[in-house]
Design an enzyme around this catalytic site. Structure first.
Site: not given
Lengths: 331, 331
Positions: B54-57, B110, B219
């Site tokens: 995911g994005s955001g990491h 994922d 998350h």
């Protein structure tokens, strides 16, 4: 207060201990003066370069001590300039026969300490140069400062003089280069939130959920105005409209473009801002020679960002691209 | 929501645009697949290495694409794994005759995408290796995951396989090296605050002013327990007491020690934690070969930190010290 901290009064020494331990032997730490310095300093073949304003702005300056950057940094406590003694003793410990360069961000407390220490050093027969960084276009003669404030543009003064000093440049030459950078660099920042000094334990100022502070100081000093929270596009416009006309930067100029996070803003948002600024500068005919995105000069846990432009010529380009090593690295 | 953002639905594409523009031509961006990739990829003389959760990491993984690291990253939206199509198309675009290596953090979403894409690639006759990273000792079989979760330890898998691939290692060799890293790396994190995904606009979970979440997921998934906020010393004890016995790491071991900020915690606090952890490991006879302090795998604007240990031998030491270049650099 939601921080990783033990006794808040030991916040700075415990951080500095961590910096030294993380350096793998490249740095030494002298707790008497909050001093982080290169283990191989002083070096008789180079001018020593030192800085030290308040703590709380990390990585500035204790985390950018290393080859091609600072030889030492001796900060005061959080948001407090170093005592005269820190600067004087650091100058003596790191003094090189080629001289020593004092880098000072323009805050009244910092200036007082560094100017007095310089006089003491010179009375001892030391050769001392000094550079005063004042890149923040937001306000003049504000809280804590006469004239403009020194903020993230300071990084470029360190990078350029640090590279030149590694090449053996004399003190007068470093002062010339530093003054050129200072004459070519401008910054402004915007805060979305306040920040909380560890010893205080509460936010330094209040700000509404729908507000932002335009032209924030890095100690939470008021800026130009308190306005309603705006979009990223509008925020970049506000920053560029203040910074670009100040020098001014003009069509045909090449610049280093820095988006600096203020401590609590994630890097994803910093890159988003960078992309917008890069494109808007291109629209004005200003091209980016090199990008700098990340945290360079922070205000503890403040959510916010600043934008810095440095106009570059061939000499500054070469100095920016020169190798440098600091403990605050990725790899 | 106090973020630098325009339309929240464009958060990821605008960030990726910034990454590409900041790279000075080193990276390309294909908006069809949220793909950031090396401008010189694929290279016939090296196995291509790709990732994408995911994005955001960030900086994981789009900001650590470059020489000696990833060849490409194709993340999904914030906290959402990439669609199968992203992985399949990225694999085709970056395919090298030497093969392609898929790095996957262990989350059900994922895994599903990467395993399906791998089957599609293999049906096309492509040679694909895969590594599943699961370094988080906090919990097993939690929200979104069967088995252990993959967190910041992933950085070392990229660093080691990326260095070996630059040296021309074959796909089977990279899988061996990656599995060795995965078998030697363990992590755990603690959150002081929640985080706010841009499209959601509100914090992902609630947490009291005097509470912290031990073993937080990246998350915002629950960890081991919600406890009262503790001192930095106590927090490092909690993390080491979970991580050290898990492998276990023992007296005489040499390790890479990483303190990773989760996005909203300033680097000053990260170094403070680092110093404590370094000393406590020394007390157990475990010595630090190399330090890593900063943001490697974040959760948007979450205040918090994780600790990662990697047991190193001569082979891993050499791979960690090999040169690497990413756009997310300091200088």
């Amino acid at each position: 207060m939601k921080k990783f901290v033990n006794d808040p009064r030991q916040f700075v020494p415990e951080m500095l201990t961590g910096i030294q331990l993380a350096s793998g032997g490249a740095l030494d730490y002298d707790p008497r003066y909050n001093l982080i310095y290169r283990a191989d300093a002083p070096n008789d073949n180079k001018v020593s370069i030192i800085q030290g304003s308040g703590s709380g702005h990390e990585p500035a300056h204790t985390m950018i001590v290393g080859k091609g950057m600072l030889d030492g940094a001796c900060p005061g406590d959080v948001f407090a300039g170093p005592p005269v003694e820190f600067v004087y003793e650091t100058s003596k410990l790191l003094y090189s026969p080629k001289g020593i360069l004092h880098l000072v961000n323009n805050y009244t407390g910092d200036r007082t300490a560094w100017e007095m220490a310089k006089e003491m050093c010179e009375a001892d027969g030391m050769k001392v140069g000094a550079l005063l960084v004042d890149d923040d276009v937001a306000v003049k003669d504000s809280t804590w400062t006469v004239g403009r404030r020194g903020v993230a543009g300071n990084f470029f003064v360190i990078k350029a003089t640090g590279a030149a000093s590694e090449n053996g440049a004399e003190l007068e030459e470093l002062v010339r280069i530093g003054e050129k950078v200072i004459a070519s660099v401008r910054s402004m920042g915007i805060a979305l939130t306040s920040c909380t000094p560890p010893e205080r334990g509460t936010p330094l100022f209040e700000i509404g959920d729908d507000e932002m502070e335009v032209g924030i100081g890095i100690h939470g000093e008021p800026g130009r105005e308190r306005v309603k929270l705006a979009s990223a596009d509008e925020i970049v416009d506000i920053l560029l409209d203040a910074v670009v006309p100040d020098l001014p930067y003009s069509s045909g100029d090449e610049v280093a473009l820095m988006v600096n996070g203020l401590g609590g803003t994630p890097i994803s948002e910093q890159y988003l801002l960078y992309g917008i600024a890069h494109r808007k500068l291109a629209d004005q005919g200003i091209s980016v020679f090199r990008s700098y995105v990340g945290e360079y000069c922070t205000s503890l846990d403040m959510a916010g960002a600043s934008l810095t432009l440095l106009k570059v010529d061939d000499e500054l380009k070469e100095l920016l691209l020169a190798p440098a090593e600091v403990s605050n690295r990725i790899f």
